[in-house]
Design a protein around this motif. Structure first.
Motif, PDB file in Angstrom:
ATOM      1  N   SER A  60      -1.393  -3.032 -17.079  1.00  0.00           N
ATOM      2  CA  SER A  60      -2.625  -2.604 -16.430  1.00  0.00           C
ATOM      3  C   SER A  60      -2.516  -2.763 -14.927  1.00  0.00           C
ATOM      4  CB  SER A  60      -3.810  -3.415 -16.963  1.00  0.00           C
ATOM      5  OG  SER A  60      -3.631  -4.783 -16.700  1.00  0.00           O
ATOM      6  N   LEU A  61      -3.462  -2.166 -14.218  1.00  0.00           N
ATOM      7  CA  LEU A  61      -3.462  -2.197 -12.772  1.00  0.00           C
ATOM      8  C   LEU A  61      -4.264  -3.373 -12.249  1.00  0.00           C
ATOM      9  CD1 LEU A  61      -4.111   1.591 -12.137  1.00  0.00           C
ATOM     10  CD2 LEU A  61      -1.947   0.409 -11.902  1.00  0.00           C
ATOM     11  N   LEU A  62      -3.871  -3.841 -11.097  1.00  0.00           N
ATOM     12  CA  LEU A  62      -4.634  -4.870 -10.407  1.00  0.00           C
ATOM     13  C   LEU A  62      -5.775  -4.186  -9.666  1.00  0.00           C
ATOM     14  CD1 LEU A  62      -4.965  -7.805  -9.343  1.00  0.00           C
ATOM     15  CD2 LEU A  62      -3.580  -7.080  -7.396  1.00  0.00           C
ATOM     16  N   PRO A  63      -7.020  -4.389 -10.066  1.00  0.00           N
ATOM     17  CA  PRO A  63      -8.123  -3.676  -9.414  1.00  0.00           C
ATOM     18  C   PRO A  63      -8.558  -4.358  -8.116  1.00  0.00           C
ATOM     19  CG  PRO A  63      -8.670  -4.378 -11.677  1.00  0.00           C
ATOM     20  CD  PRO A  63      -7.469  -5.154 -11.231  1.00  0.00           C
ATOM     21  N   ILE A  64      -9.123  -3.541  -7.256  1.00  0.00           N
ATOM     22  CA  ILE A  64      -9.872  -4.029  -6.099  1.00  0.00           C
ATOM     23  C   ILE A  64     -11.333  -3.687  -6.361  1.00  0.00           C
ATOM     24  CG2 ILE A  64     -10.272  -3.804  -3.631  1.00  0.00           C
ATOM     25  CD1 ILE A  64      -7.352  -2.999  -3.318  1.00  0.00           C
ATOM     26  N   ARG A  65     -12.120  -4.704  -6.569  1.00  0.00           N
ATOM     27  CA  ARG A  65     -13.546  -4.494  -6.844  1.00  0.00           C
ATOM     28  C   ARG A  65     -14.304  -4.479  -5.515  1.00  0.00           C
ATOM     29  NH1 ARG A  65     -14.825  -4.670 -12.134  1.00  0.00           N
ATOM     30  NH2 ARG A  65     -13.263  -5.532 -13.555  1.00  0.00           N
ATOM     31  N   VAL A  66     -14.988  -3.376  -5.272  1.00  0.00           N
ATOM     32  CA  VAL A  66     -15.695  -3.192  -4.007  1.00  0.00           C
ATOM     33  C   VAL A  66     -17.196  -3.320  -4.266  1.00  0.00           C
ATOM     34  CG1 VAL A  66     -15.989  -1.726  -1.992  1.00  0.00           C
ATOM     35  CG2 VAL A  66     -13.860  -1.605  -3.314  1.00  0.00           C
ATOM     36  N   LYS A  67     -17.789  -4.365  -3.730  1.00  0.00           N
ATOM     37  CA  LYS A  67     -19.206  -4.609  -3.969  1.00  0.00           C
ATOM     38  C   LYS A  67     -20.065  -3.564  -3.257  1.00  0.00           C
ATOM     39  CE  LYS A  67     -19.076  -9.553  -4.995  1.00  0.00           C
ATOM     40  NZ  LYS A  67     -19.667 -10.882  -4.690  1.00  0.00           N
ATOM     41  N   ALA A  68     -21.324  -3.493  -3.676  1.00  0.00           N
ATOM     42  CA  ALA A  68     -22.261  -2.544  -3.080  1.00  0.00           C
ATOM     43  C   ALA A  68     -22.339  -2.757  -1.575  1.00  0.00           C
ATOM     44  CB  ALA A  68     -23.637  -2.716  -3.712  1.00  0.00           C
ATOM     45  N   GLY A  69     -22.406  -1.650  -0.862  1.00  0.00           N
ATOM     46  CA  GLY A  69     -22.498  -1.710   0.590  1.00  0.00           C
ATOM     47  C   GLY A  69     -21.978  -0.426   1.194  1.00  0.00           C
ATOM     48  N   VAL A  70     -22.178  -0.285   2.490  1.00  0.00           N
ATOM     49  CA  VAL A  70     -21.658   0.857   3.234  1.00  0.00           C
ATOM     50  C   VAL A  70     -20.471   0.377   4.056  1.00  0.00           C
ATOM     51  CG1 VAL A  70     -22.152   2.626   4.953  1.00  0.00           C
ATOM     52  CG2 VAL A  70     -23.918   1.961   3.317  1.00  0.00           C
ATOM     53  N   TYR A  71     -19.307   0.963   3.810  1.00  0.00           N
ATOM     54  CA  TYR A  71     -18.063   0.572   4.462  1.00  0.00           C
ATOM     55  C   TYR A  71     -17.661   1.676   5.430  1.00  0.00           C
ATOM     56  CZ  TYR A  71     -17.970  -2.901   0.774  1.00  0.00           C
ATOM     57  OH  TYR A  71     -18.297  -3.934  -0.072  1.00  0.00           O
ATOM     58  N   TYR A  72     -17.858   1.418   6.711  1.00  0.00           N
ATOM     59  CA  TYR A  72     -17.490   2.391   7.733  1.00  0.00           C
ATOM     60  C   TYR A  72     -16.013   2.185   8.038  1.00  0.00           C
ATOM     61  CZ  TYR A  72     -17.524   5.041  12.100  1.00  0.00           C
ATOM     62  OH  TYR A  72     -17.248   5.951  13.088  1.00  0.00           O
ATOM     63  N   GLU A  73     -15.183   2.924   7.300  1.00  0.00           N
ATOM     64  CA  GLU A  73     -13.739   2.743   7.392  1.00  0.00           C
ATOM     65  C   GLU A  73     -13.023   4.081   7.235  1.00  0.00           C
ATOM     66  OE1 GLU A  73     -11.743  -0.481   5.364  1.00  0.00           O
ATOM     67  OE2 GLU A  73     -13.628  -1.046   4.385  1.00  0.00           O
ATOM     68  N   LYS A  74     -11.889   4.182   7.919  1.00  0.00           N
ATOM     69  CA  LYS A  74     -10.966   5.293   7.707  1.00  0.00           C
ATOM     70  C   LYS A  74      -9.780   4.708   6.953  1.00  0.00           C
ATOM     71  CE  LYS A  74      -8.434   8.924  10.259  1.00  0.00           C
ATOM     72  NZ  LYS A  74      -9.235  10.112   9.870  1.00  0.00           N
ATOM     73  N   LEU A  75      -9.672   5.049   5.670  1.00  0.00           N
ATOM     74  CA  LEU A  75      -8.688   4.414   4.802  1.00  0.00           C
ATOM     75  C   LEU A  75      -7.377   5.193   4.781  1.00  0.00           C
ATOM     76  CD1 LEU A  75     -10.862   3.444   1.706  1.00  0.00           C
ATOM     77  CD2 LEU A  75     -10.302   2.053   3.700  1.00  0.00           C
ATOM     78  N   HIS A  76      -6.272   4.455   4.811  1.00  0.00           N
ATOM     79  CA  HIS A  76      -4.940   5.035   4.684  1.00  0.00           C
ATOM     80  C   HIS A  76      -4.224   4.263   3.579  1.00  0.00           C
ATOM     81  CE1 HIS A  76      -1.615   7.468   6.391  1.00  0.00           C
ATOM     82  NE2 HIS A  76      -0.866   6.523   5.837  1.00  0.00           N
ATOM     83  N   MET A  77      -3.965   4.944   2.450  1.00  0.00           N
ATOM     84  CA  MET A  77      -3.437   4.275   1.259  1.00  0.00           C
ATOM     85  C   MET A  77      -2.143   4.931   0.817  1.00  0.00           C
ATOM     86  SD  MET A  77      -7.092   3.751  -0.727  1.00  0.00           S
ATOM     87  CE  MET A  77      -7.786   5.339  -0.244  1.00  0.00           C
ATOM     88  N   GLU A  78      -1.037   4.208   0.954  1.00  0.00           N
ATOM     89  CA  GLU A  78       0.272   4.735   0.556  1.00  0.00           C
ATOM     90  C   GLU A  78       1.030   3.756  -0.321  1.00  0.00           C
ATOM     91  OE1 GLU A  78       2.415   7.712   2.880  1.00  0.00           O
ATOM     92  OE2 GLU A  78       1.505   6.780   4.655  1.00  0.00           O
ATOM     93  N   LYS A  79       0.303   2.988  -1.127  1.00  0.00           N
ATOM     94  CA  LYS A  79       0.927   2.095  -2.098  1.00  0.00           C
ATOM     95  C   LYS A  79       0.590   2.603  -3.493  1.00  0.00           C
ATOM     96  CE  LYS A  79       0.595  -1.880   0.994  1.00  0.00           C
ATOM     97  NZ  LYS A  79       0.069  -3.253   1.209  1.00  0.00           N
ATOM     98  N   PRO A  80       1.572   2.697  -4.392  1.00  0.00           N
ATOM     99  CA  PRO A  80       1.299   3.239  -5.732  1.00  0.00           C
ATOM    100  C   PRO A  80       0.436   2.306  -6.562  1.00  0.00           C
ATOM    101  CG  PRO A  80       3.537   2.395  -5.601  1.00  0.00           C
ATOM    102  CD  PRO A  80       3.000   2.354  -4.199  1.00  0.00           C
ATOM    103  N   GLY A  81      -0.405   2.904  -7.386  1.00  0.00           N
ATOM    104  CA  GLY A  81      -1.171   2.137  -8.358  1.00  0.00           C
ATOM    105  C   GLY A  81      -2.445   1.510  -7.847  1.00  0.00           C
ATOM    106  N   ILE A  82      -2.919   1.882  -6.675  1.00  0.00           N
ATOM    107  CA  ILE A  82      -4.181   1.315  -6.163  1.00  0.00           C
ATOM    108  C   ILE A  82      -5.326   1.710  -7.085  1.00  0.00           C
ATOM    109  CG2 ILE A  82      -5.866   1.446  -4.280  1.00  0.00           C
ATOM    110  CD1 ILE A  82      -3.484   1.741  -2.363  1.00  0.00           C
ATOM    111  N   HIS A  83      -6.184   0.732  -7.372  1.00  0.00           N
ATOM    112  CA  HIS A  83      -7.309   0.944  -8.294  1.00  0.00           C
ATOM    113  C   HIS A  83      -8.566   0.354  -7.654  1.00  0.00           C
ATOM    114  CE1 HIS A  83      -8.947   0.413 -12.694  1.00  0.00           C
ATOM    115  NE2 HIS A  83      -9.634   1.284 -11.986  1.00  0.00           N
ATOM    116  N   LEU A  84      -9.449   1.234  -7.182  1.00  0.00           N
ATOM    117  CA  LEU A  84     -10.695   0.811  -6.540  1.00  0.00           C
ATOM    118  C   LEU A  84     -11.851   0.968  -7.517  1.00  0.00           C
ATOM    119  CD1 LEU A  84     -10.394   2.571  -3.043  1.00  0.00           C
ATOM    120  CD2 LEU A  84      -9.618   0.270  -3.682  1.00  0.00           C
TER     121      LEU A  84
END
Length: 361
Positions: free
Chosen positions: A59-83
């Motif tokens: 299984s994948l290692l998840p990143i749990r993102v709590k409720a909120g507004v995230y003002y971000e410019k995301l750059h994701m180049e790692k395999p298997g990211i799970h948000l």
């Protein structure tokens, strides 16, 4: 401890990876109550090669993102990211870059630097999150991507994608630009791969070409909302409000965009929106068992001024319903109303499974 220190030391990520429990995860919270306060910091702390655990369950290692507004410019180049968000209405990632914005040297961002989230590796998953580009209408800021998806086997469930012009780009880039010598962005000049992506129970909002690109993509049970962008005078003149898709499917790829059990909704005027137009001449788009609102033009499809593309595109429907559904005599003659036998060719395993047997559905 700051996000920077955590990212440098990898404390949270390595602890979670070392856990043998099935509930191992990293937490992001905008209010500072999690392991990280930004999503990018959590991603940066993950191992470069994989986020899978060595506990035997794959299984994948998840990143749990709590409720909120995230003002971000995301750059994701790692395999298997799970948000994993707390619901697309509650967990919102937003940024406001756009094509007309300029770098310090004065050069324009153009389309492919404008993303809110760039996904450049395989096996990405997002659940219950909104991806928003808040830059504004295309007539003011040009193209503005909410997501730039350039990975294979990407999955989005119960997510929202909100923008105006060019909301979702599904890579790879076409072989050559049409209007200048370069595309720009993080994949300009990269090797082109055949990519597959899956969107389930999602909401997509935009106005012009707001789902575009070269990947093979299934949208299952999604709502596709076309925004009204015309003034009253433009409506009176009968101007086009928008085009939903602008596919650039490679000639040697069997499937492009396939919409299954989707609802096409809008606040645009009746008869003002096309189902699609070809960004490249072998565009392939099919709507299966979809409900089409009154905003969809009866002719259905537009050739973008490329009469030669009428012989090479594959634009099709099966069992459309709603006021925007069309019969063969209403649609342009170079599109197709599929028979039941022809529609069977669009079974999800045929479209997505490929040689590796991928089954996200």
């Amino acid at each position: 401890m700051t996000d920077q220190h955590l990212a440098e030391e990898g404390v949270v990520a390595q602890a979670a990876l070392g856990s043998s429990g099935s509930d191992a995860y990293i937490t992001v919270a905008a209010d500072g109550s999690g392991d990280y306060s930004s999503i990018q910091a959590a991603i940066d702390a993950l191992p470069d090669q994989a986020t899978g655990r060595d506990d035997g369950n794959g299984s994948l290692l998840p990143i749990r993102v709590k409720a909120g507004v995230y003002y971000e410019k995301l750059h994701m180049e790692k395999p298997g990211i799970h948000l994993i968000g707390e619901g697309a209405e509650q967990t919102i990632i937003t940024y406001d870059d756009h094509a007309l914005k300029r770098f310090p040297d004065g050069s324009q961002y153009h389309t492919f630097h404008s993303y809110t989230a760039f996904i450049g590796a395989d096996d990405f998953t997002a659940e219950g999150i909104s991806f928003v580009n808040s830059a504004g209408p295309g007539k003011e800021v040009g193209q503005a991507l909410a997501v730039y998806v350039d990975g294979d086997r990407a999955v989005f469930r119960r997510c929202r994608f909100i923008g105006h012009q060019d909301t979702i780009f599904t890579g790879p880039l076409p072989e050559q630009p049409l209007d200048r010598s370069y595309f720009g962005g993080p994949r300009d000049g990269a090797e082109r791969r055949k990519l597959r992506q899956y969107f389930e129970n999602c909401y997509v909002e935009g106005d012009i070409d707001f789902i575009f690109g070269s990947a093979t993509v299934v949208f299952k049970g999604c709502e596709i909302f076309t925004k009204s962008r015309l003034t009253e005078a433009e409506v009176t003149e009968g101007q086009v409000n928008g085009w939903i898709t602008a596919a650039s499917t490679p000639e040697d790829v069997r499937y492009g965009y396939v919409f299954v059990d989707c609802d096409l909704t809008s606040n645009a005027p009746p008869q003002s929106v096309y189902l699609g137009r070809p960004w490249r001449n072998y565009a392939k788009v099919c709507f299966l068992n979809c409900w089409l609102g009154a905003h969809v033009k009866q002719e259905g499809w537009h050739n973008w001024g490329k009469t030669e593309a009428e012989a090479t595109v594959l634009y099709a429907e099966y069992n459309s319903a709603g006021p925007g559904s069309g019969s063969a005599d209403m649609r342009v003659p170079w599109s197709n109303i599929l028979t039941e036998e022809e529609a069977a060719e669009y079974a999800l395993p045929r479209i997505l499974s490929g040689e590796d047997g991928w089954k996200p559905f």
